[in-house]
Structures are given as structure tokens and as C-alpha cells.
Write a protein that holds these residues in place. Structure first.
Motif, PDB file in Angstrom:
ATOM      1  N   SER A 177      -4.080   2.069  -2.369  1.00 34.88           N
ATOM      2  CA  SER A 177      -3.611   1.573  -3.662  1.00 34.88           C
ATOM      3  C   SER A 177      -4.776   1.106  -4.526  1.00 34.88           C
ATOM      4  CB  SER A 177      -2.611   0.423  -3.452  1.00 34.88           C
ATOM      5  OG  SER A 177      -1.425   0.906  -2.853  1.00 34.88           O
ATOM      6  N   ALA A 234      -3.550  -5.748  -4.300  1.00 36.72           N
ATOM      7  CA  ALA A 234      -3.928  -4.663  -3.393  1.00 36.72           C
ATOM      8  C   ALA A 234      -5.195  -5.005  -2.631  1.00 36.72           C
ATOM      9  CB  ALA A 234      -4.120  -3.367  -4.178  1.00 36.72           C
ATOM     10  N   ASP A 292       0.822  -1.214   0.000  1.00 38.24           N
ATOM     11  CA  ASP A 292       0.000   0.000   0.000  1.00 38.24           C
ATOM     12  C   ASP A 292       0.857   1.265   0.000  1.00 38.24           C
ATOM     13  OD1 ASP A 292      -2.402   1.269  -0.277  1.00 38.24           O
ATOM     14  OD2 ASP A 292      -2.932   1.253   1.848  1.00 38.24           O
ATOM     15  N   CYS A 320     -11.906  -2.197   0.863  1.00 38.05           N
ATOM     16  CA  CYS A 320     -11.578  -2.503  -0.532  1.00 38.05           C
ATOM     17  C   CYS A 320     -12.793  -3.061  -1.259  1.00 38.05           C
ATOM     18  CB  CYS A 320     -10.420  -3.498  -0.594  1.00 38.05           C
ATOM     19  SG  CYS A 320      -8.826  -2.822  -0.082  1.00 38.05           S
ATOM     20  N   SER A 342      -5.025  -3.080   0.853  1.00 37.39           N
ATOM     21  CA  SER A 342      -4.281  -1.862   0.528  1.00 37.39           C
ATOM     22  C   SER A 342      -5.253  -0.829  -0.045  1.00 37.39           C
ATOM     23  CB  SER A 342      -3.156  -2.168  -0.467  1.00 37.39           C
ATOM     24  OG  SER A 342      -2.254  -3.110   0.068  1.00 37.39           O
TER      25      SER A 342
END
Length: 285
Positions: A118, A110, A56, A195, A115
Motif C-alpha cells: 500500500s 500504511a 495492506d 516501508c 503495509s
């Protein structure tokens, strides 16, 4: 004599891979200026972008994307002269779409690692939410599976993610995972959930099934069950240790009855274990 920018370590990683995994932007920029190939792959087929996304390091991710676009434009111009404008075979040469040996893009990596920054940067730059790895997993599957904390070296202990001819996500696992195998921080799970939210808002299909016929929701449910079992085991172990500690602190001398130390510990803590477990964790079942 200095080392070449193409020198690799025992894992097949170049200096560019390592610098990207550390988020060392100045080093990354310098290596590329001295000839490092932005598309070069590790032994696992990963680019520097995969490495930066795993950690990240969002500024490194953005830097690599910019450098990648510059390289892509140069390659297209050079090839146009040789191929008389036939550029169709360059469709798969975008850095953001580059896949490792298991078919995972930087967005897969990611998402699996939670992350968040990212994932956001990759989506803003046009990363596809529909791309699949060799197991048919989309980045949304990766985020759903990531919350369970599967990581490198855990394949043998985790049949769900054992290597198969259908591919898997184990190679992209978090290098930031806890030292004790299987332990997953609540922060990591929350980041994977964030995410998922980003991917869904970007158009990821919740109904999409992997090649083993699992949707991201079904994967998430499996991982939640796994986390609950891990927490249950942790509570049991803590209760056992506390029971034994109290027994030991009391100074009570226990008859041996031919049992070894481990057997005596199990015998003497079972009652306290059951009491503690019943009051503290049965509601989690």
C-alpha cells in the motif's frame, strides 16, 4: 427494507469503511455505485482509504484511489459552474491527502502498519512523504515508530505515545498486532523497515524532526531499544518457567518455610533463571 449505505456501526464506520478494511473490492465498488460517499469519515476522521491501507489491501487501495479521482473530477466540474472557475478551495479535497482527526493520511497509516504494498501504491499515485500529522510526524516517522508495535489501547501502558496536545500516532496502530500487548513479530518489524526504505527512496527527509524534536532515526533507535527490552523480558520469563518445570519434574519436595506458592516458585527458580539468562541473553544487553 434494506439498510442505507450511510448506516454506521458503533465505531462510526460505514459499510464502505468495513468493506475496505476487509479488502472486499466488489462490495466497495457496489456501495459507491449505490451512493456511498468515497470521502465519508469514521468517528476518528478516517476514510475508507485509511482502512484499506491499514490492512495492506493494495487492490482496494488502488480501487479507492481511482474512484476518488472520479469523484474529485465530478466535484470540480460541478463547483466550477457555481464558483465561476474559482477552484482554489478544492486543493485539500484529494482523497490521497485526506487526514484523520490526528492529521494522519493513508500513507501515515500504511507506513505505521508495515503495509508495504500500500505504501508503494500510494507513493506511485503521488502521496506526499512530507505531510505531517498533529504531532509533526511524517510518514517516515510513522514507519520508524511502527516497528515498536504500538497499537490501539496501549496508550496508558506506553507513555511515549500517550495522547498530548502535540498529537500522536497511537490511533493508526496495527489491527494485526499480536494478541498479547507488546509482542511484536519480526515480520512486522521487517515490513516497517521496508516501508522506511520506500519512503527514503521517494525523498523523505531523514533529518526532519517531529514537534517533540525527534528524527525518524532517533525514533527507530527508541523502538529498537524497546524491542530489545521486550525480548529480554520474554527470555527471562521462559527461563523462569523452564527452571520451575525442571524442579517440578524432578519430584523434589521443597520445604514451605511459610511462603505461599508464588513465593516458593520465585525462590526455587531464581538460581536456574540466573544461570539460563546469563548464558542465553546477556549478549543482548
Amino acid at each position: 427494507m434494506g439498510r442505507s449505505v450511510e448506516t454506521r456501526n458503533e465505531d462510526g464506520e460505514s459499510a464502505l469503511h468495513v468493506a475496505s478494511s476487509w479488502g472486499s473490492d466488489d462490495v466497495v465498488r457496489g456501495l459507491v455505485e449505490f451512493g456511498a460517499d468515497i470521502f465519508e469519515r469514521s468517528a476518528e476522521g478516517e476514510t475508507a482509504l485509511h482502512e484499506a491501507a491499514r490492512g495492506d489491501h493494495v487492490e482496494t487501495v488502488k480501487l479507492l484511489l481511482r474512484l476518488g479521482k472520479q469523484k474529485e473530477r465530478m466535484d470540480v466540474l460541478q463547483t466550477a459552474n457555481r464558483a465561476r472557475g474559482n477552484l482554489s478551495f478544492f486543493a485539500s479535497e484529494r482523497l490521497i491527502d485526506a487526514k484523520d482527526l490526528l492529521g494522519c493520511t493513508a500513507l501515515h497509516v500504511a507506513a505505521f502498519n508495515g503495509s508495504v504494498k500500500s505504501v508503494e501504491a500510494l507513493l506511485e499515485d503521488g502521496a506526499s512523504v512530507h505531510v505531517r500529522d498533529l504531532g509533526g510526524n511524517t510518514p517516515l516517522h510513522a514507519a520508524a515508530r511502527g516497528g515498536g508495535g504500538v497499537h490501539k489501547g496501549e496508550e496508558e501502558q506506553n507513555p511515549l505515545n500517550a495522547p498530548s496536545n502535540k498529537g500522536n500516532l497511537t490511533s493508526i496502530g496495527p489491527r494485526e498486532a499480536s494478541e498479547q500487548e507488546g509482542n511484536v513479530s519480526s515480520d512486522y518489524v521487517e515490513r516497517c523497515e521496508a516501508c522506511v526504505d520506500l519512503l527514503v527512496r521517494a525523498g523523505a527527509d531523514l533529518r526532519c524532526r517531529s514537534y517533540d524534536n525527534l528524527t525518524s532515526l532517533e525514533l527507530a533507535e527508541q523502538q529498537q531499544e524497546k524491542l530489545e527490552k521486550q525480548e529480554l523480558a520474554r527470555l527471562r520469563a521462559e527461563a523462569k518457567r523452564e527452571a520451575f518445570r525442571r524442579r517440578t519434574d524432578s519430584g523434589t519436595e521443597l520445604p514451605n518455610l511459610g511462603l505461599n506458592a508464588d513465593d516458593m516458585e520465585r525462590r526455587d527458580s531464581v538460581t536456574e533463571l540466573n544461570k539460563s539468562f546469563s548464558s542465553n541473553s546477556m549478549s543482548r544487553l
